[in-house]
Design an enzyme around this catalytic site. Structure first.
Site, PDB file in Angstrom:
ATOM      1  N   THR A  11      28.912  -5.574 -12.342  1.00 38.88           N
ATOM      2  CA  THR A  11      29.113  -4.435 -11.444  1.00 38.88           C
ATOM      3  C   THR A  11      27.814  -3.688 -11.189  1.00 38.88           C
ATOM      4  OG1 THR A  11      31.384  -4.128 -12.179  1.00 38.88           O
ATOM      5  CG2 THR A  11      30.297  -2.214 -11.230  1.00 38.88           C
ATOM      6  N   THR A  82      31.139  -5.928 -17.223  1.00 37.60           N
ATOM      7  CA  THR A  82      31.854  -5.359 -18.366  1.00 37.60           C
ATOM      8  C   THR A  82      33.053  -6.208 -18.799  1.00 37.60           C
ATOM      9  OG1 THR A  82      33.227  -3.980 -16.932  1.00 37.60           O
ATOM     10  CG2 THR A  82      31.176  -3.015 -17.759  1.00 37.60           C
ATOM     11  N   ASP A  83      33.582  -7.030 -17.894  1.00 32.03           N
ATOM     12  CA  ASP A  83      34.849  -7.706 -18.209  1.00 32.03           C
ATOM     13  C   ASP A  83      34.740  -8.666 -19.391  1.00 32.03           C
ATOM     14  OD1 ASP A  83      36.834  -6.614 -16.490  1.00 32.03           O
ATOM     15  OD2 ASP A  83      35.806  -7.570 -14.813  1.00 32.03           O
TER      16      ASP A  83
END
Lengths: 163, 163, 163, 163
Positions: A11, A82-83
């Site tokens: 992101t 972040t996932d």
């Protein structure tokens, strides 16, 4: 002391594509962010890949690990989606390199004025200087050891592993 | 672990006054910056003063010291103008409190989009968590001990004390 | 002279959803943009819908037309997605209301710091004051009559109709 | 139709000087603003001076007038400090050139993220296209004839001349 920065996407680095109206990857924003933060720490920036971390495969994580291992620097910051940041942290943590490695990212693309990315980058570079060898996640002011962190997807925050 | 944040003013918090066309102090931007950074560390923010650090007097520094001493928290971040940041650091350093105290600021007002303030705030909150008791300056990614730093006014950067 | 502003959605108003990592609609940014532009023209803002203009149907365009017809104001600005902005302009243009109606939008979401939305909003409100009754598109400094404009999708710009 | 843009300074273009901590003039931000607004109108930009409008003298106004007179373009936008914008407008207005001339500025420097400058630039370029020959002030969505406007310094807004 030079800090190595490895870019992997996430992101953090997503841009808005005016023609398609979608978020996508172009160049990394990290050099611009370092300029904006007037960063005075010597850094070496290298882009390893530009991936949404949901698309990151085992081979990608091995590539990140290999780069951490072969880097001349002992202090490393990795920007990452972040996932699956905790998955990559686990691969790096289990390798137990004699280096301080800090993964960071953002909940909002830097290209959005409202991003947490600049705050997180300042934080990650600082933890990378101050902490002993090990693998850490630095997000939103907090720092977690690689084996004591999960992402709470409903809230969009990282937390210590429970129980 | 809660971090105490003391606001004292400085470039960090200068605002543009539309009527006079000058830079001046209104409210601190720190809470907004913590929101923007999606800061997840518990913090307590208190404004001690709103001063250009060139106007800061001995009594002001004593007030800052007294607040650091009496604070319940053992980890403290102080936002401060850069011009006399090293002077305040010396007053705090010589007091040798059993606390980790990190001074930070900005070269450009946060209200200007191009500020280094958000980067520095992320950095200062991180050093405040990771470093042992002592007094430090965190600016633009670097961290200095209070007794080994000077401001190079010509370049607008902080450096280690020479020789 | 009060200007009526109708919100219909479009890139202009897309927000970033931190949980899903996608662009979506929350509240309109138009009131914030008017504040930022320190707009001194009396305006009345009403949100009619929040749609990607590719999803806009005939019934939606009839609703926009009905609202333009029944509005007390004779000068109207409509924020709209760029993909079908010319279609809505045609529906409004063929109705030949005795009003000045200006459609505008953005190539980049306002929530991205780099948006053209603020520039376009200033432009649309100005054309709405200065032009005679008719239906116009105002994008990126240019103003087109509703029956002499096409979107060049490859370049992401509006152009006069050829030949 | 090409629009001529003359830069004269003013709040619009003030920058923050990191070394002195003061507002000052460096290069104009107008080309960057046109890029941000994705401006598609052909423009020719020329910097005539970089002055706080309180420091503007009769000779400066004569220079602006001479440039308006000799410009090849019939539509002209002038960026100008707000404090004496009405004085320059009067000099231009009394010359009664057969051109559409629009003065604009900003209450907040563009370099501050919160500037009204981008909104005003979009507005001024639009009024310059839509209005007949004459001299106008475009600020914050409103447009005034040169002989019917005063600056209310207490409120920091422009208003029609009373009585």
């Amino acid at each position: 002391m030079t800090i190595r920065i490895f870019i992997t996407g996430g992101t953090f680095d997503k841009s808005y594509d005016e023609i398609t109206g979608r978020l996508s990857f172009k160049d990394t924003h990290v050099p611009e962010m370092l300029r904006l933060g007037r960063c005075r720490i010597p850094v070496e920036v290298r882009t390893l890949m530009m991936l949404d971390s949901l698309e990151m495969k085992d081979a990608d994580r091995e590539l990140i690990l290999a780069n951490c291992r072969s880097a001349a620097e002992e202090r490393i910051v990795i920007t990452h989606g972040t996932d699956t940041m905790t998955d990559t942290a686990r691969v790096l943590g289990e390798a137990a390199l004699p280096k301080t490695i800090v993964l960071t990212g953002a909940m909002v693309p830097y290209a959005f004025g409202s991003s947490d990315g600049l705050f997180n980058l300042g934080s990650a570079l600082s933890f990378a200087q101050a902490l002993p060898a090990g693998v850490y996640l630095a997000m939103n002011g907090r720092c977690f050891a690689w084996d004591d962190v999960v992402k709470n997807r409903a809230l969009g925050v990282f937390e210590p592993r429970r129980g």
